[in-house]
Design a protein around this motif. Sequence first.
Motif, PDB file in Angstrom:
ATOM      1  N   TRP A   4       0.780  -1.232  -0.143  1.00 17.43           N
ATOM      2  CA  TRP A   4      -0.217   0.079   0.041  1.00 17.43           C
ATOM      3  C   TRP A   4       0.844   1.182   0.002  1.00 17.43           C
ATOM      4  N   ALA A   5       1.981   1.132   0.707  1.00 21.85           N
ATOM      5  CA  ALA A   5       2.847   2.344   0.714  1.00 21.85           C
ATOM      6  C   ALA A   5       3.662   2.630  -0.598  1.00 21.85           C
ATOM      7  N   ARG A   6       3.952   1.527  -1.219  1.00 20.01           N
ATOM      8  CA  ARG A   6       4.731   1.646  -2.551  1.00 20.01           C
ATOM      9  C   ARG A   6       3.428   2.118  -3.526  1.00 20.01           C
ATOM     10  N   VAL A   7       2.386   1.925  -3.397  1.00 21.39           N
ATOM     11  CA  VAL A   7       1.562   2.410  -4.304  1.00 21.39           C
ATOM     12  C   VAL A   7       1.119   4.165  -4.146  1.00 21.39           C
ATOM     13  N   VAL A   8       1.139   4.139  -2.902  1.00 23.45           N
ATOM     14  CA  VAL A   8       0.899   5.699  -2.361  1.00 23.45           C
ATOM     15  C   VAL A   8       2.220   6.666  -2.815  1.00 23.45           C
ATOM     16  N   VAL A   9       3.263   5.946  -2.746  1.00 25.48           N
ATOM     17  CA  VAL A   9       4.579   6.577  -3.179  1.00 25.48           C
ATOM     18  C   VAL A   9       4.497   6.853  -4.795  1.00 25.48           C
ATOM     19  N   ALA A  10       4.061   5.837  -5.571  1.00 27.38           N
ATOM     20  CA  ALA A  10       4.140   5.734  -6.978  1.00 27.38           C
ATOM     21  C   ALA A  10       2.925   6.765  -7.434  1.00 27.38           C
ATOM     22  N   LEU A  11       1.939   6.906  -6.540  1.00 25.92           N
ATOM     23  CA  LEU A  11       0.827   7.861  -6.814  1.00 25.92           C
ATOM     24  C   LEU A  11       1.242   9.397  -6.609  1.00 25.92           C
ATOM     25  N   LEU A  12       2.085   9.484  -5.672  1.00 26.70           N
ATOM     26  CA  LEU A  12       2.591  10.887  -5.405  1.00 26.70           C
ATOM     27  C   LEU A  12       3.614  11.111  -6.203  1.00 26.70           C
ATOM     28  N   LEU A  13       4.659  10.015  -6.670  1.00 25.60           N
ATOM     29  CA  LEU A  13       5.509  10.470  -7.816  1.00 25.60           C
ATOM     30  C   LEU A  13       5.046  10.723  -9.179  1.00 25.60           C
ATOM     31  N   LEU A  14       3.811  10.128  -9.533  1.00 23.44           N
ATOM     32  CA  LEU A  14       2.964  10.302 -10.803  1.00 23.44           C
ATOM     33  C   LEU A  14       2.585  11.660 -10.632  1.00 23.44           C
ATOM     34  N   TRP A  15       1.766  12.050  -9.615  1.00 26.52           N
ATOM     35  CA  TRP A  15       0.984  13.443  -9.682  1.00 26.52           C
ATOM     36  C   TRP A  15       2.058  14.586  -9.495  1.00 26.52           C
ATOM     37  N   THR A  16       3.048  14.344  -9.002  1.00 25.18           N
ATOM     38  CA  THR A  16       4.451  15.396  -9.137  1.00 25.18           C
ATOM     39  C   THR A  16       4.953  15.509 -10.082  1.00 25.18           C
ATOM     40  N   GLY A  17       5.024  14.264 -10.880  1.00 24.49           N
ATOM     41  CA  GLY A  17       5.715  14.293 -12.329  1.00 24.49           C
ATOM     42  C   GLY A  17       4.721  14.996 -13.436  1.00 24.49           C
ATOM     43  N   ALA A  18       3.522  14.809 -13.304  1.00 24.62           N
ATOM     44  CA  ALA A  18       2.612  15.383 -14.058  1.00 24.62           C
ATOM     45  C   ALA A  18       2.370  16.728 -13.954  1.00 24.62           C
ATOM     46  N   GLN A  19       2.573  17.291 -12.729  1.00 21.37           N
ATOM     47  CA  GLN A  19       2.514  18.626 -12.478  1.00 21.37           C
ATOM     48  C   GLN A  19       3.967  19.422 -12.933  1.00 21.37           C
ATOM     49  N   LEU A  20       4.928  18.611 -13.075  1.00 20.67           N
ATOM     50  CA  LEU A  20       6.211  19.266 -13.347  1.00 20.67           C
ATOM     51  C   LEU A  20       6.200  19.362 -15.058  1.00 20.67           C
ATOM     52  N   LEU A  21       5.539  18.115 -15.494  1.00 17.06           N
ATOM     53  CA  LEU A  21       5.423  18.263 -17.020  1.00 17.06           C
ATOM     54  C   LEU A  21       4.648  19.221 -17.579  1.00 17.06           C
TER      55      LEU A  21
END
Length: 116
Positions: free
Chosen positions: A63-80
């Motif tokens: 569950w923590a790995r999924v949360v970290v991955a989602l946060l990375l994706l969210w941050t990545g999308a904002q940066l893109l």
Amino acid sequence: MTPDAQAIQTGWRFTTALLGTLCLTSLVSTLLVILAGRSPVPPLISLALTGWLCWNVYQGRDWARVVVALLLLWTGAQLLLGGVAVTVVLGGLHMLAAALLFTPGVRTYMAYARQL
């Protein structure tokens, strides 16, 4: 070294490097806010939550790995969406890091860590 042991070691190395980078960037961000003279409470809460999430990933909790991955994706999308070359590169790196959390080596390490 057996193939499983090699996969566990590879997954451990990647997981440790990624989580270490996340914790280090959160720590630097917190220190910069403190040095700027702003309220350190929100960054300290963010730092504590980052550390807690990283510890749970390190312990093999999916569950923590999924949360970290989602946060990375969210941050990545904002940066893109920033559109500046530097933010586009950083956004791509965030997306890559999120995807690499689900490689076979990391999955093997996570399964091993859950057994400990």
